[in-house]
Write an enzyme that holds these catalytic residues in place. Structure first.
Site, PDB file in Angstrom:
ATOM      1  N   ASP A 357       0.828  -1.198   0.000  1.00  0.00           N
ATOM      2  CA  ASP A 357       0.000   0.000   0.000  1.00  0.00           C
ATOM      3  C   ASP A 357       0.869   1.257   0.000  1.00  0.00           C
ATOM      4  O   ASP A 357       1.982   1.264   0.538  1.00  0.00           O
ATOM      5  CB  ASP A 357      -0.898   0.003   1.245  1.00  0.00           C
ATOM      6  CG  ASP A 357      -1.707   1.268   1.359  1.00  0.00           C
ATOM      7  OD1 ASP A 357      -2.596   1.466   0.509  1.00  0.00           O
ATOM      8  OD2 ASP A 357      -1.449   2.080   2.272  1.00  0.00           O
ATOM      9  N   GLU A 412       1.137  -0.395  -5.224  1.00  0.00           N
ATOM     10  CA  GLU A 412       0.088   0.607  -5.434  1.00  0.00           C
ATOM     11  C   GLU A 412       0.761   1.953  -5.679  1.00  0.00           C
ATOM     12  O   GLU A 412       1.047   2.705  -4.756  1.00  0.00           O
ATOM     13  CB  GLU A 412      -0.833   0.687  -4.212  1.00  0.00           C
ATOM     14  CG  GLU A 412      -2.046   1.576  -4.453  1.00  0.00           C
ATOM     15  CD  GLU A 412      -2.513   2.327  -3.215  1.00  0.00           C
ATOM     16  OE1 GLU A 412      -3.675   2.751  -3.205  1.00  0.00           O
ATOM     17  OE2 GLU A 412      -1.716   2.517  -2.274  1.00  0.00           O
TER      18      GLU A 412
END
Length: 829
Positions: A357, A412
């Site tokens: 993330d 990401e």
């Protein structure tokens, strides 16, 4: 401590970005061959590469290598030693430290001794009867006085579990050391790395139809079979690591080595991972190493009383948009903490990889705040590049792929950083995939701002195909971001209130205009993204059937309700609701890809992107995809160029009756389209009917020959304690004179039954004693395949595409990582 360890513990950092010697050695980096433009920023690339190599060399010299260094959980926290346990914590600013908890009535009676270099420890000898000094499942904390004389209570940074005290709402660490007979024992090996990656993004706590926090066991038993049935070969679990605030979606982690306790125990999470492996599902964890929660009472922020223990101090250590803390990646014990965290989840729980993330935040000193990225290399390199975290990402990906060769890592990153998805040994960051984050943004923008007849086919195809050479992407039409309260999913943008009023087939036998449009475009968009968008695909739980409610975590403003923090899977299972059409299409779409695996093909050619007609046509692998997005116009005899030199058959179309369509394309399923002369710069062509708002997928007729063959894989026989396939039967479900019958087939000596069917088959598998061996992925225990070809019944009971792998030689060394054959991960069931 060994002298080599004392030497490295004596300083906080081995080095900082900017301090690595510039060594563009004789070993040229392959990234410069792939993208010669990178020569213009060669100095900064070599800075990160040399930094990575420097760390590797130092860790090899001082720690026995990267993998050994990443075993900090064998040093810190609670660890079994001869005659008891030792507890150790890294608190460089502490003056005195105590271990407190239920075992000593939370009093300062168990003091830790300084070991030097910030380490504190205490020995906890076993009791006379051999039981641990601290009982299993005892709650504990660390109490410390810092060098300024201030006292703090902290959850141990390396705790394996944390529980919330509902009298204070604060978390405590838990001494989690279950007896041997209570520890979970894994039954299934890891599935092999899926080449045609299809991810089901999921949140365990939301995985129930009831308004509550679902458990790991409930998710394993109820949601995993659905994921497999829908044709996904990977599940990405969000919010795995403990987070004090449930509503943060797991992105403000407080205890990095502890699974979220709201959903159960560590042993129950292991059961979930093992159950997924038994279904051939790769399990990815949403890993949050971009930042840590700023919650000092429950997390690791200000662990030793300073703002620069695990994180940077001052403004550099604070993320202004997320109100969280930024790790100091090149600090020795911080690097050990993070790399050990990666290894912990891989080895202790059996995860198969990670979705990292917030990678954009890690790549840049600005964290990407207020920046736009247009592709210019000056945007990626230069003074804003955060080389420390670049090095960390390279080390982390190196570690992951060394430990688990079948592992998958997904970054990401919204910026489009070059080399993110190229191997570390080439000079890249080492991710397998990046998320194609521009794709959902494009479709949301179209639905919000542009009428259906204003969609630009060239812009759509460009956005879907705009990716860096040799860098794979995971494409998606929508993820959890669009499902959160305040945003809207594709289904909501398409149908809005009609999702509540017009979905009953009983009350409204015919589609309303809103539902007809929404159903058609929802199917077309998802097929277009899976067909053209990348080398992988992702869907957020529930969006496959147009989930009618947003995600809203319990909070004061909604009365702490879980009503919108669940997934209404029951809606898609109701035969009287139109949600079933969305779900049926998603299942068959994935089954088609599993059978013909176009995601693995490098052949991709856009033949038509006609804005006037609103038509998109492209080749991908062995298939021809045809889309007519026009809201009104249908086209008879539309000629399409293609490379295929033989008749073509339709294998899937969005207008089929089972998907709630108008059945205008039945001809192409039963009849082939003859090959015609060259057209549109392709050697051949076909002429077809293109109804408005429909999509069709065609394949060479020869690829559909040979019928259906069912095989029994050795993993399936082993799971059911069967010595061989001899004597086992397959019962094929058929309809005769309007009645359902079963035809019996015997498996041959090779463990195969040839059904000779043209397309789909529904069947049971019976053991030699007549006992049914059910499909673990289906609702009724029946196996289903939808396209001709070879299918192997595997492991706990599911069908996967392809013949079984040859039996392993008795003398062959077992692969400790991947125990099953390659997962083209089959059809839905």
């Amino acid at each position: 401590l060994p002298i080599c360890l004392v030497q490295v513990f004596g300083c906080n950092h081995i080095g900082r970005s900017g301090s690595w010697p510039f060594q563009a050695d004789s070993m040229a980096l392959k990234i410069f061959e792939i993208d010669p433009s990178l020569r213009g920023v060669e100095g900064q690339i070599w800075e990160r590469v040399n930094g990575y190599r420097h760390w590797k060399g130092e860790l090899e010299k001082n720690e026995g290598g990267l993998e050994a260094f990443a075993e900090g959980y064998k040093i810190f926290g609670f660890n079994r030693v001869e005659g008891g346990f030792v507890f150790r914590e890294w608190l460089p600013n502490a003056k005195q430290v105590f271990l407190i908890g239920e075992f000593n009535n939370w009093e300062n009676t168990t003091s830790l001794k300084p070991e030097g270099f910030g380490r504190w420890s205490v020995e906890l000898p076993d009791k006379a009867d051999g039981s641990p000094h601290i009982a299993h499942a005892t709650q504990v904390k660390v109490r410390l006085e810092d060098n300024s004389g201030n006292w703090h209570e902290r959850v141990p940074a390396w705790t394996k579990l944390a529980w919330q005290d509902h009298s204070t709402n604060l978390f405590n660490g838990v001494f989690w050391e279950p007896p041997a007979d209570k520890k979970y024992s894994f039954k299934h090996g890891r599935p092999s790395k899926p080449e045609n990656l299809k991810i089901y993004e999921a949140h365990v706590g939301m995985g129930s139809t009831e308004p509550k926090v679902a458990t790991y066991v409930e998710f394993a038993d109820n949601v995993l079979p659905r994921i497999k049935r829908m044709g996904y070969n990977a599940v990405q679990l969000m919010a795995v690591a403990e987070h004090a605030h449930y509503g943060c979606f797991g992105y403000h982690v407080t205890s990095f080595f502890a699974p979220a306790s709201r959903s159960g125990t560590p042993e129950e999470l292991k059961y979930l991972v093992d159950a997924a492996h038994g279904l051939g599902i790769h399990v990815l964890m949403d890993l949050v190493h971009a930042h840590a929660s700023s919650n000092t009472l429950d997390g690791i922020a200000q662990m030793d009383g300073t703002d620069h223990c695990y994180t940077h101090g001052g403004p550099k250590g604070h993320h202004s948009e997320w109100d969280s803390k930024i790790f100091d990646y090149m600090k020795y014990e911080v690097l050990r903490f993070l790399l050990s965290n990666v290894k912990w989840w891989l080895e202790e729980y059996g995860f198969d990889g990670f979705r990292f993330d917030g990678v954009t935040s890690m790549l840049y000193k600005s964290h990407g705040i207020g920046k736009g990225y247009t592709g210019g290399y000056h945007e990626y390199f230069g003074p804003d590049a955060e080389i420390d975290s670049h090095i960390y990402l390279m080390l982390s990906n190196d570690l992951i792929h060394s430990l688990v060769p079948s592992a998958i890592t997904v970054g990401e990153d919204v910026s489009g950083m070059p080399t993110l998805c190229l191997p570390v040994e080439w000079g890249g960051f080492g991710f397998d995939y990046r998320l194609a984050m521009a794709v959902p943004d494009m479709f949301i923008k179209l639905l919000k701002e542009v009428g259906d007849d204003g969609w630009d086919m060239g812009h759509i195809t460009h956005t879907l195909t705009n990716r860096r050479f040799k860098e794979k992407v995971v494409a998606y039409a929508e993820s959890h971001d669009q499902a959160i309260v305040g945003d809207k999913t594709l289904a909501f943008w398409l149908m809005d209130a009609a999702m509540y009023t017009d979905m009953s087939i009983f009350q409204n036998p015919h589609h309303s205009t809103a539902v007809d449009r929404g159903l058609a475009l929802h199917k077309m968009i998802r097929l277009l993204v899976l067909g053209l968008g990348g080398e992988g695909y992702l869907n957020f739980m529930g969006n496959e059937f147009g989930h009618p409610e947003w995600v809203d975590f319990p909070r004061a403003e909604n009365g702490w309700s879980h009503h919108h923090c669940r997934r209404r899977f029951d809606l898609a299972e109701d035969d009287l609701l139109r949600y079933k059409f969305f779900q049926s299409f998603d299942e068959l779409m994935n089954a088609l890809e599993n059978r013909f695996t176009w995601l693995t093909s490098e052949h991709q050619y856009v033949t038509v992107k006609c804005n006037a007609d609103k038509v998109i046509v492209f080749e991908r692998g062995d298939l021809l995809f045809v889309f007519n997005f026009h809201p009104n116009n249908s086209y008879e005899g539309y000629q399409l160029g293609s490379q295929f030199d033989e008749p073509m058959r339709c294998v899937l179309d969005t207008d089929e009756g089972r998907f709630g369509g108008h059945q205008r394309l039945e001809y192409g399923h039963a009849n082939s389209f003859p090959v015609l002369h060259a057209h549109q710069n392709r050697n051949h062509s076909v002429r077809m009917y293109l109804p408005s708002r429909t999509a069709q997928v065609l394949i060479r007729e020869s690829a559909l020959q040979g019928g259906v063959r069912i095989w029994l894989d050795e993993t399936f026989l082993k799971f059911n304690n069967l010595p061989a396939a001899a004597g086992m039967k397959l019962l094929l479900e058929v309809w005769k004179d309007g009645k359902k019958e079963n035809l019996s087939f015997d498996f041959d000596m090779a463990g195969c039954v040839e059904l000779g069917l043209s397309f789909d088959a529904t069947f049971q598998i019976l053991a030699t004693d007549g006992k049914e061996l059910p499909c673990r992925a289906s609702k009724d225990g029946l196996y289903r395949v939808y396209f001709p070809g070879d299918y192997a019944i595997s492991s706990a009971g599911y069908a996967k595409v392809g013949k079984p792998a040859p039996p392993r030689s008795p003398t062959a060394k077992a692969d400790p990582v991947a125990a099953e054959t390659v997962e083209a991960a089959a059809v839905g069931a």
